[in-house]
Enzyme design. Structure first.
Site, PDB file in Angstrom:
ATOM      1  N   TRP A  30       0.831  -1.210   0.000  1.00 25.25           N
ATOM      2  CA  TRP A  30       0.000   0.000   0.000  1.00 25.25           C
ATOM      3  C   TRP A  30       0.863   1.257   0.000  1.00 25.25           C
ATOM      4  CZ3 TRP A  30      -0.350   3.446   4.304  1.00 25.25           C
ATOM      5  CH2 TRP A  30       0.400   3.054   5.422  1.00 25.25           C
ATOM      6  N   ASP A  31       2.162   1.087   0.265  1.00 27.71           N
ATOM      7  CA  ASP A  31       3.091   2.221   0.187  1.00 27.71           C
ATOM      8  C   ASP A  31       2.936   2.984  -1.127  1.00 27.71           C
ATOM      9  OD1 ASP A  31       3.887   0.381   2.082  1.00 27.71           O
ATOM     10  OD2 ASP A  31       6.017   0.504   1.616  1.00 27.71           O
TER      11      ASP A  31
ATOM     12  N   GLU B  71       1.623  -1.621  12.509  1.00 27.61           N
ATOM     13  CA  GLU B  71       1.758  -3.072  12.636  1.00 27.61           C
ATOM     14  C   GLU B  71       2.092  -3.516  14.059  1.00 27.61           C
ATOM     15  OE1 GLU B  71       4.629  -4.059   9.618  1.00 27.61           O
ATOM     16  OE2 GLU B  71       3.541  -2.806   8.192  1.00 27.61           O
TER      17      GLU B  71
ATOM     18  N   LYS C 137       4.378   1.427  15.671  1.00 29.43           N
ATOM     19  CA  LYS C 137       5.492   1.299  14.732  1.00 29.43           C
ATOM     20  C   LYS C 137       5.542   2.518  13.823  1.00 29.43           C
ATOM     21  CE  LYS C 137       7.479  -1.693  11.163  1.00 29.43           C
ATOM     22  NZ  LYS C 137       7.231  -2.804  10.212  1.00 29.43           N
ATOM     23  N   GLN C 138       4.373   3.011  13.470  1.00 30.74           N
ATOM     24  CA  GLN C 138       4.299   4.159  12.570  1.00 30.74           C
ATOM     25  C   GLN C 138       3.030   4.952  12.849  1.00 30.74           C
ATOM     26  OE1 GLN C 138       4.306   1.034   9.659  1.00 30.74           O
ATOM     27  NE2 GLN C 138       2.766   2.104   8.469  1.00 30.74           N
TER      28      GLN C 138
END
Length: 836
Positions: A381-382, A511, A623-624
């Protein structure tokens, strides 16, 4: 004032001098070959060559890759369950054409042990050529100048050109140059010794290792300096041919020898080299691949490509390359005024985007581009969230190709949705061939948000370009089928008069938090997906009734189903915690305790390499950026106060273990006023590969982070937003920068945006007019009539949010939040004979 007063320059400027249009290296260092092989890679989106040295043996991991060319293998799960991904896919290291071995007095040039009197390597962003120049003193004391050039063509998709020059400076000597096409087996060298990068340590971000033979020989041929090798991938059935032509220019006497085998084609020049007489060898290489065309047909295509270059000449190819990049930079360049170090890094990142996307036609955009085998060459999906915005506003044709690739995967996505008992289409979290390749469903397959991410990119592209033809013929199918998935996945809860639509059992972008209910990011993006499908179909009904009728018939779509989409979007549950004044990341997130990142041992990062997933899942730790990403992508759905409160809460909990995080944090930090923090996050993202900040640049470029740096410049400091097709600009220029210039192409018109501290200048560079909104005011910019606007200072906040600001606050149930770090148990000395 230079920003370096706040953020130290992370590069060794003695080794990597500042150059705004090139990455230069002035000292060879064998200690970080993996990093520099990635940094100096060349590619065009179809073909990529790592920056391995021409002489071959001194390498961390050899690499030549073709986008989408992969092998498949059965995924063996430790414990089986219905619907798990079954077929793994891994990009294949194709035959290496970079090799040009040099021997002087029968002594090989090996850079790791060579006595080098001069050395410089340069990747030029203006012509896309990798150049190297060195002076080598041989063991017998003779000095030799060696120059090489390597180019993968943007103009000719299947073409690479390599040149190699040798000049004896102070003596005569017998010189041998051995040019090779070598089929290694997925990272092995010709002696079948695996490179360290392919098998060193555990890291889930690395590529799977294929142990059996992958490429089965189909044919080999040689004649008049031309060589052709053809192969078929054993399991996937994909086919490949590689071919090369050789020419030599020299006044020295020489002879030529040739050898061709199944895995090796070798063209050898033996030269009686005289002092001062240069030997110049040109090697023209072509690759063609297919999902099933016979290799003999691909061999014929290779011959046609080489014949065409013979007719037009290599100089024409170099000129076409320069012209292609001149056009690219005219559309895409971003200038950071008064910051030469940052300027170099910005252009390196933008150049990587060109190398990863330009000729990817018919394929996706891999997470590592074609610079390494990290993440197995998969598409994530990046692409849609981090890379497509750059392409949409600077290279819309390339953006269209990337979105059309998703359309070609639609049948696979429909089948995957059915396998998971859903209607519509569910695109895979990671894939090459359209099938889900993630063996770990919790942090992979459960990321249903990929459907909404793709729909977001489709809508953004159509609005920015006005490409209604693509919408009517293909894109609307994506929008409808993804909306169908959301309408079926979600469910209604509450009384009839106050029912809300919920989505359970999904994983958001973060994640470190998996399989949750009502993930904020997922719900917000799904709502936009549902609305977007309804709007697209309604638009076709009014503007293209024939194509609307075909769509309704093709997808068996009814007005009742569209009404269902609209109702679900209108009543989508968006979690909000009144006592804290923030949007919870998901329904259970605030029930967990805080992970105290400030007191976590830096050597235990990234967390995923040092803590079991279940340990991580029990804490509020990211994580992000997850909610923060929603604040950016759907910014018109949140108030300024909500954005500040959410950022203050989630920023201290975000590890930045993902390179996707920093650019988003920079953008929202800019918007809410944390200027220094925004610059810090931006600089870290900008140098993530150049300075190897995550210690895995050897696996390939972080392409999404490179795309995100453009967005951080244009949307963060440049203040650009695009909500529902309305382009707005509200700049946040850092105090320590002199100015910022970026370009946007909107519906065929390219506008240059020049930001200064007190002034905004808008100039049409190509096209007619563009309509923008600047800090709430509508502005029309016309060719030949620049618009200059006065800017008032943007809001600025001092300091940074910390976990201490959150610790001690009370949840809705009255309990206090505490911050801790999970302890590692004491490791006892193992008894004799046990395995460490």
């Amino acid at each position: 004032m230079n920003h370096s007063l706040f953020t130290p320059d992370p590069l060794d400027r003695h080794r990597f001098p500042t150059d705004p249009w090139a990455l230069r290296e002035t000292r060879h260092d064998a200690a970080d070959l993996g990093r520099t092989e990635t940094l100096f890679a060349v590619g065009n989106g179809y073909l990529g060559m790592r920056g391995n040295v021409e002489e071959g043996r001194d390498s961390h991991s050899h690499g030549t890759f073709i986008n989408g060319f992969h092998e498949t293998w059965p995924i063996r799960h430790a414990e089986e369950a219905y619907g798990f991904a079954r077929v793994g896919q891994t990009i294949v290291n194709v035959p290496d054409a970079k090799i040009l071995r040099l021997y002087v007095d029968d002594e090989p040039l090996l850079l790791t042990v060579a006595d080098l009197h001069e050395y410089e390597r340069t990747l030029d962003f203006r012509d896309g050529v990798l150049r190297r120049s060195l002076v080598w003193q041989t063991p017998s004391g003779k000095k030799v100048r060696v120059r090489s050039e390597r180019m993968v063509s943007f103009a000719e998709r299947h073409l690479a050109v390599l040149t190699y020059e040798v000049t004896m400076l102070d003596a005569d000597a017998p010189v041998v140059v051995s040019s090779q096409l070598l089929n290694r087996q997925d990272g092995q060298d010709e002696y079948h010794v695996r490179a360290a990068a392919m098998g060193e340590g555990f890291d889930p971000r690395k590529s799977e290792t294929l142990t059996d033979r992958v490429l089965e020989p189909r044919s080999h041929w040689a004649g008049d300096g031309r060589y052709v090798l053809s192969y078929r991938a054993k399991a996937s059935g994909m086919t490949l041919s590689v071919a090369a032509d050789h020419t030599i220019e020299t006044d020295n006497a020489y002879e030529e020898l040739s050898l061709v085998e199944e895995d090796l084609a070798k063209h050898v020049y033996r030269v009686d080299a005289k002092q001062g007489q240069t030997i110049r060898i040109t090697k023209v290489v072509t690759y063609h691949s297919s999902r099933g065309v016979p290799s003999r047909e691909l061999a014929d295509r290779c011959r046609r490509t080489l014949d065409r270059v013979q007719q037009t000449g290599v100089e024409r190819q170099l000129a076409d390359q320069r012209a292609w990049l001149d056009d690219f930079w005219a559309r895409s360049d971003v200038e950071v005024h008064g910051e030469p170090e940052l300027q170099q890094a910005v252009r390196w990142n933008l150049f990587q985007l060109a190398q990863a996307t330009a000729r990817a036609e018919g394929n996706g955009i891999a997470a590592k581009g074609l610079t390494g085998s990290g993440y197995s060459g998969h598409y994530f999906w990046d692409t849609e969230i981090y890379v497509l915005p750059f392409l949409t506003y600077t290279s819309p044709r390339v953006a269209r190709n990337a979105l059309r690739f998703r359309y070609t995967m639609l049948d696979h996505a429909r089948a995957r949705a059915a396998e998971l008992n859903q209607h519509g289409a569910l695109f895979p979290w990671r894939t090459i061939n359209g099938e889900e390749a993630s063996a770990y469903y919790a942090a992979g397959t459960a990321q249903y948000h990929i459907d909404a991410d793709i729909a977001h990119a489709v809508r953004q592209y159509v609005a920015a370009t006005g490409d209604d033809d693509f919408l009517a013929r293909e894109a609307v199918d994506i929008l409808v089928e993804t909306a169908r998935m959301w309408a079926d996945l979600g469910f209604w809860r509450g009384s009839n008069g106050d029912s809300t639509f919920h989505i359970h059992g999904v994983t958001g972008p973060d994640e470190y938090t998996t399989v949750v209910n009502d993930n904020l990011f997922t719900n917000v993006m799904a709502r936009a997906n549902l609305r977007g499908a309804v709007e697209a179909v309604d638009r076709l009904a009014h503007e293209r009734p024939d194509e609307h009728a075909a769509l309704m018939d093709r997808l068996h779509l009814s007005q009742a189903e569209l009404d269902e989409f609209a109702h679900a979007a209108e009543r989508m549950f968006i979690p909000f915690d009144e006592p804290l004044g923030i949007h919870p990341q998901d329904a259970q997130f605030l029930e967990k305790e805080l992970w105290d990142l400030a007191n976590t041992d830096p050597s235990k990062r990234p967390l995923l390499l040092y803590y079991h997933p279940l340990v991580i899942y029990r804490f509020q730790v990211l994580k992000q950026a997850d909610v923060v990403l929603a604040l950016f992508l759907q910014g018109d759905q949140f108030t300024a106060e909500e954005k500040l409160a959410d950022f203050d809460y989630y920023d201290p909990l975000t590890t930045g273990d993902s390179t996707l995080s920093g650019v988003v944090q920079s953008i929202i930090a800019s918007e809410v006023g944390y200027q220094e923090l925004a610059l810090k996050y931006f600089t870290q993202s900008l140098y993530v590969d150049l300075a190897d900040l995550h210690h895995n640049t050897s696996d390939g470029v972080h392409v999404a982070s490179a795309g995100g740096t453009w967005t951080a410049l244009a949307s963060g400091f440049g203040g650009m937003r695009d909500h529902e097709g309305v382009i707005s600009i509200d700049p946040r220029l850092p105090e320590v920068w002199d100015g910022l210039t970026y370009r946007l192409t909107v519906r065929g018109t390219r506008v240059r945006v020049d930001v200064r501290h007190t002034e905004l200048r808008l100039t049409v560079e190509d096209g007619d007019t563009v309509d923008l909104v600047v800090r709430g005011e509508h502005v029309k910019v016309t060719a030949g009539d620049p618009v200059v606007l006065t800017l008032e200072p943007a809001p600025r906040l001092i300091g940074t949010p910390t976990v201490r600001d959150i610790e001690g606050t009370r949840r809705a149930d009255g309990t206090l939040m505490t911050a801790t770090v999970p302890d590692h148990p004491t490791v006892l000395t193992p008894p004799p004979g046990s395995h460490d």
